[in-house]
Scaffold this motif. Structure first.
Motif, PDB file in Angstrom:
ATOM      1  N   LYS A 340      29.568  -9.838 -16.949  1.00 51.54           N
ATOM      2  CA  LYS A 340      30.785 -10.038 -16.245  1.00 51.54           C
ATOM      3  C   LYS A 340      30.728 -11.384 -15.763  1.00 51.54           C
ATOM      4  CE  LYS A 340      30.438  -5.119 -14.709  1.00 51.54           C
ATOM      5  NZ  LYS A 340      30.514  -4.126 -13.425  1.00 51.54           N
ATOM      6  N   ASP A 341      31.888 -11.583 -15.291  1.00 52.24           N
ATOM      7  CA  ASP A 341      32.057 -13.154 -14.774  1.00 52.24           C
ATOM      8  C   ASP A 341      31.249 -13.364 -13.749  1.00 52.24           C
ATOM      9  OD1 ASP A 341      33.914 -13.797 -16.515  1.00 52.24           O
ATOM     10  OD2 ASP A 341      35.832 -13.273 -15.116  1.00 52.24           O
ATOM     11  N   ASN A 342      30.923 -12.824 -12.647  1.00 49.47           N
ATOM     12  CA  ASN A 342      30.041 -13.171 -11.731  1.00 49.47           C
ATOM     13  C   ASN A 342      28.512 -13.000 -12.192  1.00 49.47           C
ATOM     14  OD1 ASN A 342      30.144 -10.247 -11.955  1.00 49.47           O
ATOM     15  ND2 ASN A 342      29.011  -9.714 -10.157  1.00 49.47           N
ATOM     16  N   GLU A 343      28.073 -12.240 -13.149  1.00 52.27           N
ATOM     17  CA  GLU A 343      26.748 -12.491 -13.614  1.00 52.27           C
ATOM     18  C   GLU A 343      26.721 -13.691 -14.404  1.00 52.27           C
ATOM     19  OE1 GLU A 343      25.860  -7.784 -14.399  1.00 52.27           O
ATOM     20  OE2 GLU A 343      27.090  -8.798 -15.816  1.00 52.27           O
ATOM     21  N   LEU A 344      27.531 -14.037 -15.097  1.00 52.77           N
ATOM     22  CA  LEU A 344      27.710 -15.498 -16.049  1.00 52.77           C
ATOM     23  C   LEU A 344      27.272 -16.552 -15.168  1.00 52.77           C
ATOM     24  CD1 LEU A 344      30.669 -14.884 -18.728  1.00 52.77           C
ATOM     25  CD2 LEU A 344      28.145 -15.242 -19.114  1.00 52.77           C
ATOM     26  N   ASP A 345      28.133 -16.602 -13.834  1.00 50.91           N
ATOM     27  CA  ASP A 345      28.020 -17.704 -13.024  1.00 50.91           C
ATOM     28  C   ASP A 345      26.662 -17.778 -12.248  1.00 50.91           C
ATOM     29  OD1 ASP A 345      30.701 -18.394 -13.113  1.00 50.91           O
ATOM     30  OD2 ASP A 345      31.393 -16.980 -11.305  1.00 50.91           O
ATOM     31  N   ALA A 346      25.967 -16.488 -12.095  1.00 48.74           N
ATOM     32  CA  ALA A 346      24.571 -16.515 -11.855  1.00 48.74           C
ATOM     33  C   ALA A 346      23.685 -17.137 -12.786  1.00 48.74           C
ATOM     34  CB  ALA A 346      24.306 -15.010 -11.239  1.00 48.74           C
ATOM     35  N   LEU A 347      23.841 -16.565 -14.073  1.00 50.59           N
ATOM     36  CA  LEU A 347      23.051 -16.871 -15.074  1.00 50.59           C
ATOM     37  C   LEU A 347      23.189 -18.569 -15.389  1.00 50.59           C
ATOM     38  CD1 LEU A 347      20.844 -15.973 -16.940  1.00 50.59           C
ATOM     39  CD2 LEU A 347      22.492 -15.318 -18.678  1.00 50.59           C
ATOM     40  N   VAL A 348      24.254 -18.752 -15.299  1.00 50.72           N
ATOM     41  CA  VAL A 348      24.390 -20.252 -15.393  1.00 50.72           C
ATOM     42  C   VAL A 348      23.713 -21.190 -14.402  1.00 50.72           C
ATOM     43  CG1 VAL A 348      26.088 -22.107 -15.448  1.00 50.72           C
ATOM     44  CG2 VAL A 348      26.431 -20.037 -16.926  1.00 50.72           C
ATOM     45  N   GLU A 349      24.071 -20.633 -13.315  1.00 52.45           N
ATOM     46  CA  GLU A 349      23.233 -21.258 -12.093  1.00 52.45           C
ATOM     47  C   GLU A 349      21.900 -21.315 -12.342  1.00 52.45           C
ATOM     48  OE1 GLU A 349      23.444 -23.205  -8.060  1.00 52.45           O
ATOM     49  OE2 GLU A 349      25.021 -22.939  -9.379  1.00 52.45           O
ATOM     50  N   TYR A 350      21.406 -20.255 -12.603  1.00 49.89           N
ATOM     51  CA  TYR A 350      19.639 -20.318 -12.831  1.00 49.89           C
ATOM     52  C   TYR A 350      19.391 -21.317 -13.889  1.00 49.89           C
ATOM     53  CZ  TYR A 350      15.228 -18.370 -14.296  1.00 49.89           C
ATOM     54  OH  TYR A 350      13.967 -18.192 -14.598  1.00 49.89           O
ATOM     55  N   LEU A 351      19.948 -21.129 -15.209  1.00 41.75           N
ATOM     56  CA  LEU A 351      19.444 -21.813 -16.372  1.00 41.75           C
ATOM     57  C   LEU A 351      19.800 -23.384 -15.958  1.00 41.75           C
ATOM     58  CD1 LEU A 351      21.261 -19.694 -19.148  1.00 41.75           C
ATOM     59  CD2 LEU A 351      18.702 -19.872 -18.442  1.00 41.75           C
ATOM     60  N   MET A 352      20.790 -23.925 -15.421  1.00 50.05           N
ATOM     61  CA  MET A 352      20.869 -25.146 -15.238  1.00 50.05           C
ATOM     62  C   MET A 352      20.005 -25.841 -14.192  1.00 50.05           C
ATOM     63  SD  MET A 352      23.254 -26.766 -16.679  1.00 50.05           S
ATOM     64  CE  MET A 352      24.658 -26.904 -17.854  1.00 50.05           C
ATOM     65  N   GLY A 353      19.254 -24.956 -13.422  1.00 50.54           N
ATOM     66  CA  GLY A 353      18.149 -25.136 -12.421  1.00 50.54           C
ATOM     67  C   GLY A 353      16.836 -25.414 -13.086  1.00 50.54           C
ATOM     68  N   LEU A 354      16.633 -24.905 -14.135  1.00 50.65           N
ATOM     69  CA  LEU A 354      15.466 -25.166 -14.840  1.00 50.65           C
ATOM     70  C   LEU A 354      15.027 -26.459 -15.346  1.00 50.65           C
ATOM     71  CD1 LEU A 354      15.616 -21.877 -17.230  1.00 50.65           C
ATOM     72  CD2 LEU A 354      14.370 -22.293 -15.113  1.00 50.65           C
TER      73      LEU A 354
END
Length: 358
Positions: A340-354
């Motif tokens: 879902k859109d909110n799940e995509l936002d969360a996953l993007v935030e996590y990956l960009m912080g690696l």
């Protein structure tokens, strides 16, 4: 009118060729070498090209001379010219000259082949079991690259980091089908096979690396499937001091710690859907057969997403939504549920912080 149209097309294609020859970024071509290996190969190409062009010119001149000198003249249509059978002098000339040209090309070719095939420093160990040579294990996959530094116990995906002005030795292997490892500015390509390991070395010139912004382009040079043209990787060529710092950061990196609530939610999604294929630390203990996706420990520091997309949140979101659109035939498609859109936002935030570098 037909002739005029043909000449217009020829002129148009000629102009387009000249324009396209100037396209692209610096150091994307083997004709602009950025290291000792590439420079030696480039000089060998120049030698062989010079020999071939010289032969063509000589043959063309002889051909034009013969056509003009011995052309049939008006009034002599029925005259049979004097027949001369064989000339030992000419036969010796056109036999000896090609042999000499082949020898001129063969000696430097053979010498360079043996020189660049010498990877013996890879096997030389010091008393403490370490080696002075820098060795990188390269594993090719559909359609991504893995780079392991066995003497340091770390690995990364899609981006190779190397020191400048020294030999970097490579072990090349494939996990699925035949690929080919190629960094055009650094040296010629070498195949990666499933059944055997190929070895060679490259050298990255420090001045050329600085001129290129410390970033070179690499790709697969063996047709391997629908996304062969998209199987790219980047090479960060930095000074030895910066490389040692990068290695130290990679060796000391631990489990990522998300800093925001959104990133924490993304970590949960990642652990439910992605952790089976991807690692998030440079020290991945899984065997090669279990490493199904690129190591993401340095994902937030990369210059590209999936090797081809701009590194930003919008492109990452598009990639996660539908990787098949961007890389047909990739092994990531269908491996996780639709987000879902909110799940995509969360996953993007996590990956960009690696990130690993401090």
């Amino acid at each position: 009118m037909k002739r005029l149209t043909k000449w217009r097309l020829v002129s148009l294609f000629a102009i387009m060729t000249l324009i396209l020859s100037g396209c692209g970024e610096p150091f994307l071509s083997a004709l602009r070498p950025a290291g000792e290996v590439a420079q030696e190969q480039y000089e060998l190409m120049l030698l062989s090209t010079t020999i071939m062009v010289s032969v063509i010119l000589v043959v063309t001149i002889i051909f034009i001379y013969v056509v003009i000198r011995f052309r049939r003249k008006k009034g002599e249509e029925n005259k049979i010219p004097k027949q001369i059978e064989g000339s030992h002098k000419l036969e010796v000339i056109w036999t000896v000259i090609p042999i000499l040209l082949l020898l001129v090309l063969a000696f430097p070719t053979v010498a360079l082949t043996f020189k660049q095939a010498d990877v013996s420093p890879m096997d030389k160990l010091n008393e403490d079991g370490t080696r002075d040579a820098l060795v990188v294990n390269v594993r090719a996959n559909l359609y991504w690259w893995e780079f392991e530094y066995p003497d340091h116990g770390v690995m990364t995906g899609q981006e190779l980091v190397v020191p400048t002005d020294e030999k970097v030795y490579f072990n090349l292997i494939s996990s699925d089908i035949k690929h080919s490892f190629w960094i055009p500015a650094a040296g010629g390509k070498l195949d990666t096979n499933v059944e055997n390991v190929n070895q060679f070395y490259l050298i990255f010139d420090d001045d050329k690396a600085n001129e290129a912004g410390n970033l070179f382009y690499g790709k697969c040079a063996e047709l391997c499937g629908p996304s062969h043209a998209l199987m790219d990787f980047k090479v960060k060529a930095v000074s030895r001091d910066k490389f040692d710092k990068w290695i130290a950061d990679m060796e000391g990196a631990g489990e990522p710690e998300p800093e925001t609530e959104l990133a924490q939610a993304g970590e949960e999604i990642f652990n439910q859907s992605c952790i089976g294929c991807h690692a998030v630390t440079p020290q991945d203990p899984k065997p090669a057969e279990a490493r199904l996706g690129p190591n993401l420990a340095t994902f937030g520091e990369r210059s590209r997403i999936a090797g081809i997309l701009e590194h930003n949140e919008e492109e990452l979101r598009d990639w996660l939504k539908d990787p098949e659109t961007h890389k047909p035939g990739n092994l990531m498609t269908g491996k996780y549920p639709e987000l879902k859109d909110n799940e995509l936002d969360a996953l993007v935030e996590y990956l960009m912080g690696l990130k690993v570098e401090k």
